[in-house]
Design an enzyme around this catalytic site. Structure first.
Site, PDB file in Angstrom:
ATOM      1  CG  ASP A  66      -1.818  -1.220   1.265  1.00  0.00           C
ATOM      2  OD1 ASP A  66      -2.165  -1.739   0.182  1.00  0.00           O
ATOM      3  OD2 ASP A  66      -2.139  -1.676   2.372  1.00  0.00           O
ATOM      4  CE  LYS A  68       2.439  -2.504  -4.300  1.00  0.00           C
ATOM      5  NZ  LYS A  68       2.119  -2.147  -2.901  1.00  0.00           N
ATOM      6  N   GLY A  69       0.158   1.537  -7.339  1.00  0.00           N
ATOM      7  CA  GLY A  69      -0.789   1.706  -8.451  1.00  0.00           C
ATOM      8  C   GLY A  69      -0.689   3.093  -9.045  1.00  0.00           C
ATOM      9  CG  HIS A 111      -2.087  -2.086  -6.883  1.00  0.00           C
ATOM     10  ND1 HIS A 111      -1.160  -2.555  -7.777  1.00  0.00           N
ATOM     11  CD2 HIS A 111      -1.798  -2.688  -5.703  1.00  0.00           C
ATOM     12  CE1 HIS A 111      -0.350  -3.399  -7.159  1.00  0.00           C
ATOM     13  NE2 HIS A 111      -0.723  -3.499  -5.901  1.00  0.00           N
ATOM     14  CB  THR A 112      -5.928   3.604  -4.836  1.00  0.00           C
ATOM     15  OG1 THR A 112      -6.241   2.746  -3.747  1.00  0.00           O
ATOM     16  CG2 THR A 112      -7.032   4.622  -5.045  1.00  0.00           C
ATOM     17  CB  THR A 126      -6.333 -10.463   1.724  1.00  0.00           C
ATOM     18  OG1 THR A 126      -5.789 -11.482   0.882  1.00  0.00           O
ATOM     19  CG2 THR A 126      -5.314  -9.345   1.913  1.00  0.00           C
ATOM     20  N   PRO A 153      -8.664  -1.065   9.041  1.00  0.00           N
ATOM     21  CG  PRO A 153      -9.095  -0.426  11.252  1.00  0.00           C
ATOM     22  CD  PRO A 153      -9.475  -1.422  10.193  1.00  0.00           C
ATOM     23  N   GLY A 211      -0.642  13.956  -3.817  1.00  0.00           N
ATOM     24  CA  GLY A 211      -2.095  13.763  -3.832  1.00  0.00           C
ATOM     25  C   GLY A 211      -2.379  12.439  -4.519  1.00  0.00           C
TER      26      GLY A 211
HETATM   27  P1  GDP Z   1      -0.747   0.261  -3.551  1.00  0.00           P
HETATM   28  O1  GDP Z   1      -1.371  -0.995  -3.073  1.00  0.00           O
HETATM   29  O2  GDP Z   1       0.722   0.303  -3.295  1.00  0.00           O
HETATM   30  O3  GDP Z   1      -1.091   0.588  -4.968  1.00  0.00           O
HETATM   31  O4  GDP Z   1      -1.367   1.448  -2.648  1.00  0.00           O
HETATM   32  P2  GDP Z   1      -2.900   1.613  -2.171  1.00  0.00           P
HETATM   33  O5  GDP Z   1      -3.703   2.119  -3.282  1.00  0.00           O
HETATM   34  O6  GDP Z   1      -3.370   0.377  -1.485  1.00  0.00           O
HETATM   35  O7  GDP Z   1      -2.741   2.680  -1.024  1.00  0.00           O
HETATM   36  C1  GDP Z   1      -2.189   3.934  -1.277  1.00  0.00           C
HETATM   37  C2  GDP Z   1      -3.199   4.981  -0.831  1.00  0.00           C
HETATM   38  O8  GDP Z   1      -2.577   6.256  -0.866  1.00  0.00           O
HETATM   39  C3  GDP Z   1      -4.376   5.111  -1.778  1.00  0.00           C
HETATM   40  O9  GDP Z   1      -5.494   5.546  -1.047  1.00  0.00           O
HETATM   41  C4  GDP Z   1      -3.931   6.188  -2.768  1.00  0.00           C
HETATM   42  O10 GDP Z   1      -5.010   6.867  -3.371  1.00  0.00           O
HETATM   43  C5  GDP Z   1      -3.178   7.099  -1.847  1.00  0.00           C
HETATM   44  N1  GDP Z   1      -2.063   7.826  -2.467  1.00  0.00           N
HETATM   45  C6  GDP Z   1      -1.069   7.354  -3.268  1.00  0.00           C
HETATM   46  N2  GDP Z   1      -0.160   8.328  -3.510  1.00  0.00           N
HETATM   47  C7  GDP Z   1      -0.586   9.407  -2.819  1.00  0.00           C
HETATM   48  C8  GDP Z   1      -0.055  10.715  -2.609  1.00  0.00           C
HETATM   49  O11 GDP Z   1       1.013  11.071  -3.107  1.00  0.00           O
HETATM   50  N3  GDP Z   1      -0.799  11.561  -1.820  1.00  0.00           N
HETATM   51  C9  GDP Z   1      -1.969  11.188  -1.227  1.00  0.00           C
HETATM   52  N4  GDP Z   1      -2.596  12.069  -0.465  1.00  0.00           N
HETATM   53  N5  GDP Z   1      -2.477   9.965  -1.405  1.00  0.00           N
HETATM   54  C10 GDP Z   1      -1.792   9.092  -2.164  1.00  0.00           C
HETATM   55  P1  IMO Z   2      -0.999  -4.269  -2.212  1.00  0.00           P
HETATM   56  O1  IMO Z   2      -0.606  -4.830  -3.530  1.00  0.00           O
HETATM   57  C1  IMO Z   2      -1.187  -4.624   2.097  1.00  0.00           C
HETATM   58  C2  IMO Z   2      -0.902  -8.665   3.737  1.00  0.00           C
HETATM   59  C3  IMO Z   2      -2.028  -9.215   4.556  1.00  0.00           C
HETATM   60  C4  IMO Z   2      -1.266 -10.190   5.462  1.00  0.00           C
HETATM   61  C5  IMO Z   2      -0.187 -10.731   4.523  1.00  0.00           C
HETATM   62  C6  IMO Z   2      -0.517 -12.059   3.870  1.00  0.00           C
HETATM   63  O2  IMO Z   2      -2.238  -3.475  -2.242  1.00  0.00           O
HETATM   64  O3  IMO Z   2       0.153  -3.589  -1.549  1.00  0.00           O
HETATM   65  P2  IMO Z   2      -2.116 -12.780   1.864  1.00  0.00           P
HETATM   66  O4  IMO Z   2      -3.573 -12.550   1.642  1.00  0.00           O
HETATM   67  O5  IMO Z   2      -1.226 -12.248   0.796  1.00  0.00           O
HETATM   68  O6  IMO Z   2      -1.815 -14.225   2.187  1.00  0.00           O
HETATM   69  O7  IMO Z   2      -1.800 -11.976   3.243  1.00  0.00           O
HETATM   70  O8  IMO Z   2       0.018  -9.741   3.533  1.00  0.00           O
HETATM   71  N1  IMO Z   2      -1.283  -8.180   2.380  1.00  0.00           N
HETATM   72  C7  IMO Z   2      -1.320  -6.905   2.029  1.00  0.00           C
HETATM   73  N2  IMO Z   2      -1.130  -5.777   2.760  1.00  0.00           N
HETATM   74  N3  IMO Z   2      -1.367  -4.533   0.773  1.00  0.00           N
HETATM   75  C8  IMO Z   2      -1.503  -5.620   0.001  1.00  0.00           C
HETATM   76  O9  IMO Z   2      -1.442  -5.575  -1.327  1.00  0.00           O
HETATM   77  C9  IMO Z   2      -1.552  -6.883   0.637  1.00  0.00           C
HETATM   78  N4  IMO Z   2      -1.684  -8.165   0.206  1.00  0.00           N
HETATM   79  C10 IMO Z   2      -1.525  -8.937   1.285  1.00  0.00           C
HETATM   80  O10 IMO Z   2      -2.666  -8.214   5.300  1.00  0.00           O
HETATM   81  O11 IMO Z   2      -0.594  -9.481   6.470  1.00  0.00           O
HETATM   82 MG    MG Z   3      -2.829  -1.632  -1.727  1.00  0.00          MG
END
Ligand code: GDP
Ligand code: IMO
Ligand code: MG
Length: 449
Positions: A13, A16-17, A43-44, A150, A329, A440
């Site tokens: 999180d 990366k997206g 990935h958002t 998950t 959370p 952002g």
């Molecule tokens: P990923 O799994 O690595 O793609 O990340 P996620 O999407 O799970 O979580 C990243 C969160 O941070 C998401 O809610 C995004 O919209 C937000 N986000 C990513 N880059 C930024 C940034 O530069 N600023 C802010 N405010 N939010 C960001």
């Molecule tokens: P992105 O790509 C955050 C965490 C789970 C748990 C562990 C193992 O959005 O970053 P799994 O379901 O893979 O067997 O769970 O990894 N987990 C993540 N945490 N972002 C993710 O993906 C995750 N994918 C799995 O919470 O601790």
């Molecule tokens: Mg994520």
């Protein structure tokens, strides 16, 4: 030719997206390939075009500014002329994928160029069931053993892949093989579920499901090797999209609280078919503060109001720190430069994309963990023993905050001076250049250095 790996330097999180979307669009990538993970990912992406630069007479795309929460669909779908592939190292939940395709299309996204590697393994309903049952069994044995997966079936699917009983997407198109293999697969899944009181798996149901998946996915299933080979020969830009981060890598993460795939740039090569020597850039994505979802040690974690301040920072709910896949959370803490430095080194990161710098606007002071204290000694790395990580305490450098907003700033020079100083402190602590600052959630909210 350039292949760019975009990998997580934290516990997932990191953003990366967003970074994949921004880099693919700005560098005109022709191929975006996810190399690991599956429906556990979230990935958002908030793709947007610069309206000021639209050609006269052309309108904004239907997806412009919409919030996409991608699980299996790669983040390359908003880049014109780009093919997106779920690569050989991914695991695919076909029903989840089809539902996601419908969601993405309903928001104006175009999934017609999304392909699936025939080598990717299928996440079966039995895998999801087993994931939940194993978690319950761990919890029953000792609550501390529960991993907080998950529950998307990812671990059991990778387990069957390594155990060489898995079903690959390409198998769906081979009726004779299915006739041969499915009786064993149904019996074996039944045996595995029975160990935890689940199942049974009915052969007829499994056969019908496979036929339905074959019909729905036939046109998307390809040998990704051929596409990668062509892209390399044409010197196209390729982006390799990682899932999760080094902190939950199967080998380098906080074992056993990890996922079941490799998350680093080495795996990006091995699991995509893009040779190591073709990867010319490794962008390590790190959030400006640390977050983690799921169990396991988290050295810089804070609690209560301090955590809530990180979790709720930023202007919109979509960027608040709740799991995209599970809604849990996220745990929050100060920037852990010990873990990030190690992750950058393991990945050979050529640059860091430091996301959510805007979420730190208005803090009086910030902290960066530069070392750990463990059993009376100062250490500069993450111990391999996860119980030792849990005993480690952070040694912080305190740095000043900043008052001016960085939100949506697009150039490095326009960032608040304090934000640039914070990025410089991260760079020094991690030994890797900070190449981008995220300001952002949207594509254009990014300052390149
Ligand atoms: P990923 O799994 O690595 O793609 O990340 P996620 O999407 O799970 O979580 C990243 C969160 O941070 C998401 O809610 C995004 O919209 C937000 N986000 C990513 N880059 C930024 C940034 O530069 N600023 C802010 N405010 N939010 C960001
Ligand atoms: P992105 O790509 C955050 C965490 C789970 C748990 C562990 C193992 O959005 O970053 P799994 O379901 O893979 O067997 O769970 O990894 N987990 C993540 N945490 N972002 C993710 O993906 C995750 N994918 C799995 O919470 O601790
Ligand atoms: Mg994520």
């Amino acid at each position: 030719m350039s292949a760019i790996a975009v990998v997580g330097l934290g516990w997932g999180d990191e953003g990366k997206g967003k970074i994949v979307d921004a880099i693919a669009a700005s560098r005109h990538a022709r191929l975006v390939l996810r190399f690991n993970g599956g429906p556990n990912a979230g990935h958002t992406v908030v793709p947007e075009v610069d309206l000021a630069n639209l050609a006269p007479g052309s309108g904004a795309p239907a997806w412009n500014g919409n919030v996409f929460r991608l699980h299996q669909v790669p983040s390359g779908i908003f880049t014109p002329g780009c093919t997106s592939i779920c690569g050989p190292g991914t695991v695919i939940d076909p029903d989840g994928f089809l539902a996601e395709v419908a969601d993405v299309e309903s928001l104006g996204g175009d999934t017609s160029h999304v392909l699936l590697s025939d080598r990717a393994h299928i996440v079966l309903p039995a895998h999801r069931e087993r994931d939940a049952l194993i978690e319950a069994a761990r919890h029953a044995s000792s609550p501390g053993l529960q991993q907080g997966t998950t529950k998307r079936g990812v671990g059991p699917c990778y387990e069957d892949r390594a155990g060489r009983i898995g079903l690959r997407l390409g198998d769906l198109l081979d009726g004779a093989y299915l006739d041969d293999h499915l009786p064993f697969l149904a019996a074996e899944q039944t045996r595995r579920l029975a160990a935890y009181g689940g199942g049974p798996i009915a052969l007829d149901d499994l056969r019908d499901t496979c036929e339905r998946w074959a019909a729905a996915l036939r046109d998307r299933i390809v040998d990704s090797y051929l596409l990668v080979r062509e892209a390399l020969a044409r010197h196209d830009t390729i982006v390799l999209e990682g899932q999760l981060g080094a902190g939950r890598d199967i080998d380098w993460g906080i074992y056993p609280y990890v996922t079941s795939s490799g998350t680093t740039a080495g795996s990006a090569s091995a699991n995509s078919g893009v040779p190591v020597s073709a990867i010319t850039e490794v962008i390590g994505v790190a959030k400006a503060f640390s977050t983690s979802v799921g169990s396991g040690p988290f050295v810089t974690e804070v609690h209560g109001e301090a955590a809530a301040r990180f979790r709720e920072a930023g202007g919109s709910e979509t960027e608040h720190e709740y799991g995209v896949t599970t809604g849990r959370p996220r745990r929050c803490g100060w920037f852990d430069a010990v873990a990030t430095r190690q992750a950058a080194q393991l990945n050979g990161a050529t640059g860091i994309a430091l996301t959510k710098i805007d979420a730190l606007d208005g803090f009086d002071g910030l902290r960066i963990a530069e070392a750990y204290e463990l059993d009376g000694a100062v250490i500069d790395h993450v111990p391999s023993n996860t119980r030792a990580i849990a005993r480690a305490t952070p040694i912080y450098r305190d740095v000043p905050g900043w008052r001016n907003p960085s939100r949506n700033v697009r150039t490095w020079s326009a960032l608040p001076e304090g934000a640039r100083a914070y990025a410089a402190a991260v760079e020094t602590a991690c030994g890797t250049r900070v190449a981008y600052a995220g300001t952002g959630p949207t594509r254009l909210a990014l300052a390149a250095r």
